[in-house]
Design a protein around this motif. Structure first.
Motif, PDB file in Angstrom:
ATOM      1  N   ARG A   1       4.735 -43.460  42.897  1.00 14.08           N
ATOM      2  CA  ARG A   1       3.618 -42.805  42.205  1.00 14.08           C
ATOM      3  C   ARG A   1       3.179 -41.540  42.936  1.00 14.08           C
ATOM      4  O   ARG A   1       2.684 -40.593  42.329  1.00 14.08           O
ATOM      5  CB  ARG A   1       2.439 -43.783  42.106  1.00 14.08           C
ATOM      6  CG  ARG A   1       1.567 -43.537  40.941  1.00 14.08           C
ATOM      7  CD  ARG A   1       0.546 -44.613  40.642  1.00 14.08           C
ATOM      8  NE  ARG A   1       0.473 -45.766  41.495  1.00 14.08           N
ATOM      9  CZ  ARG A   1      -0.646 -46.200  42.069  1.00 14.08           C
ATOM     10  NH1 ARG A   1      -1.780 -45.565  41.906  1.00 14.08           N
ATOM     11  NH2 ARG A   1      -0.635 -47.289  42.816  1.00 14.08           N
TER      12      ARG A   1
ATOM     13  N   SER B   1      -3.755 -38.452  41.467  1.00 13.83           N
ATOM     14  CA  SER B   1      -4.901 -38.997  40.732  1.00 13.83           C
ATOM     15  C   SER B   1      -5.860 -39.715  41.675  1.00 13.83           C
ATOM     16  O   SER B   1      -5.476 -40.144  42.771  1.00 13.83           O
ATOM     17  CB  SER B   1      -4.424 -39.985  39.665  1.00 13.83           C
ATOM     18  OG  SER B   1      -3.937 -41.181  40.278  1.00 13.83           O
ATOM     19  N   SER B   2      -7.089 -39.884  41.229  1.00 18.71           N
ATOM     20  CA  SER B   2      -8.098 -40.599  42.026  1.00 18.71           C
ATOM     21  C   SER B   2      -7.650 -42.021  42.317  1.00 18.71           C
ATOM     22  O   SER B   2      -7.874 -42.536  43.422  1.00 18.71           O
ATOM     23  CB  SER B   2      -9.437 -40.627  41.288  1.00 18.71           C
ATOM     24  OG  SER B   2      -9.947 -39.331  41.164  1.00 18.71           O
ATOM     25  N   GLU B   3      -7.014 -42.662  41.354  1.00 18.08           N
ATOM     26  CA  GLU B   3      -6.539 -44.034  41.555  1.00 18.08           C
ATOM     27  C   GLU B   3      -5.473 -44.087  42.648  1.00 18.08           C
ATOM     28  O   GLU B   3      -5.497 -44.966  43.511  1.00 18.08           O
ATOM     29  CB  GLU B   3      -5.976 -44.604  40.254  1.00 18.08           C
ATOM     30  CG  GLU B   3      -5.457 -46.019  40.411  1.00 18.08           C
ATOM     31  CD  GLU B   3      -4.811 -46.571  39.151  1.00 18.08           C
ATOM     32  OE1 GLU B   3      -4.331 -47.718  39.221  1.00 18.08           O
ATOM     33  OE2 GLU B   3      -4.764 -45.874  38.118  1.00 18.08           O
ATOM     34  N   THR B   4      -4.554 -43.145  42.632  1.00 20.35           N
ATOM     35  CA  THR B   4      -3.501 -43.101  43.646  1.00 20.35           C
ATOM     36  C   THR B   4      -4.093 -42.815  45.022  1.00 20.35           C
ATOM     37  O   THR B   4      -3.701 -43.432  46.017  1.00 20.35           O
ATOM     38  CB  THR B   4      -2.435 -42.051  43.277  1.00 20.35           C
ATOM     39  OG1 THR B   4      -1.864 -42.412  42.013  1.00 20.35           O
ATOM     40  CG2 THR B   4      -1.342 -41.967  44.322  1.00 20.35           C
TER      41      THR B   4
ATOM     42  N   ARG C   1      -5.486 -35.089  47.242  1.00 23.43           N
ATOM     43  CA  ARG C   1      -6.204 -34.391  46.158  1.00 23.43           C
ATOM     44  C   ARG C   1      -5.634 -32.986  45.965  1.00 23.43           C
ATOM     45  O   ARG C   1      -5.361 -32.570  44.839  1.00 23.43           O
ATOM     46  CB  ARG C   1      -7.698 -34.356  46.489  1.00 23.43           C
ATOM     47  CG  ARG C   1      -8.595 -33.946  45.373  1.00 23.43           C
ATOM     48  CD  ARG C   1     -10.081 -34.105  45.706  1.00 23.43           C
ATOM     49  NE  ARG C   1     -10.462 -33.593  47.009  1.00 23.43           N
ATOM     50  CZ  ARG C   1     -10.774 -34.347  48.065  1.00 23.43           C
ATOM     51  NH1 ARG C   1     -10.752 -35.661  47.984  1.00 23.43           N
ATOM     52  NH2 ARG C   1     -11.121 -33.791  49.211  1.00 23.43           N
TER      53      ARG C   1
END
Length: 165
Positions: free
Chosen positions: A51, A141-144, A136
């Motif tokens: 991911r 992504s924020s989830e990753t 970032r």
């Protein structure tokens, strides 16, 4: 003599608020760690690594991480000098492995590698903040970002173990 600019009553009020919120924060952290473990079991050890963009993506994140670390006055003293290249190489190998990548880590234990540095929770938190910034800035992504941070959080004890013994 300088006067303390912090109002003691306000400081005590802030500590009371923090004390009330602490169980929620601690529980939230434990739940996030448990969910991260379940996610790795369900989706495979390398799911997070994939991911993050596999080897190339994680390399971009780690390059950005070290750019941030070298500029961060809170921790840059640990990432300067002639040993920086070997420190970066060793850290990148370990991080690739920790994030689920195929790289085997053959360097010193985390305890041995950090034993002479006199690191504190403050330094570890600063490292994690820079790691999140690197992710970032790399477009993750924020989830990753959250999942990767959760994977590294349990390393705190091993890295700071020398200070706590």
């Amino acid at each position: 003599s300088l006067r303390n600019p912090v109002d003691q009553a306000a400081a005590q009020d802030a500590l009371l608020v923090l004390a009330r919120a602490r169980p929620d924060i601690t529980t939230g952290c434990a739940v996030r760690l448990e969910l991260a473990v379940k996610k790795r079991v369900l989706h495979g050890e390398d799911e997070l690594f994939q991911r993050m963009g596999a080897f190339d993506g994680v390399t971009v994140v780690l390059d950005r991480l070290f750019e941030c670390l070298e500029r961060d006055k809170r921790v840059n003293m640990f990432f300067e000098g002639t040993k920086l290249i070997s420190v970066k190489k060793s850290a990148c190998e370990y991080m690739m492995h920790a994030l689920g990548g195929p790289a085997d880590y053959h360097g010193p234990s985390l305890k041995a590698a950090h034993s002479v540095l006199q690191l504190t929770d403050y330094h570890f938190d600063s490292f994690l903040q820079n790691f999140a910034r690197g992710m970032r800035d790399s477009g993750l992504s924020s989830e990753t970002i959250d999942d990767a941070t959760i994977v590294l959080e349990p390393l705190r004890f091993e890295i700071l173990k020398v200070r706590r013994e």
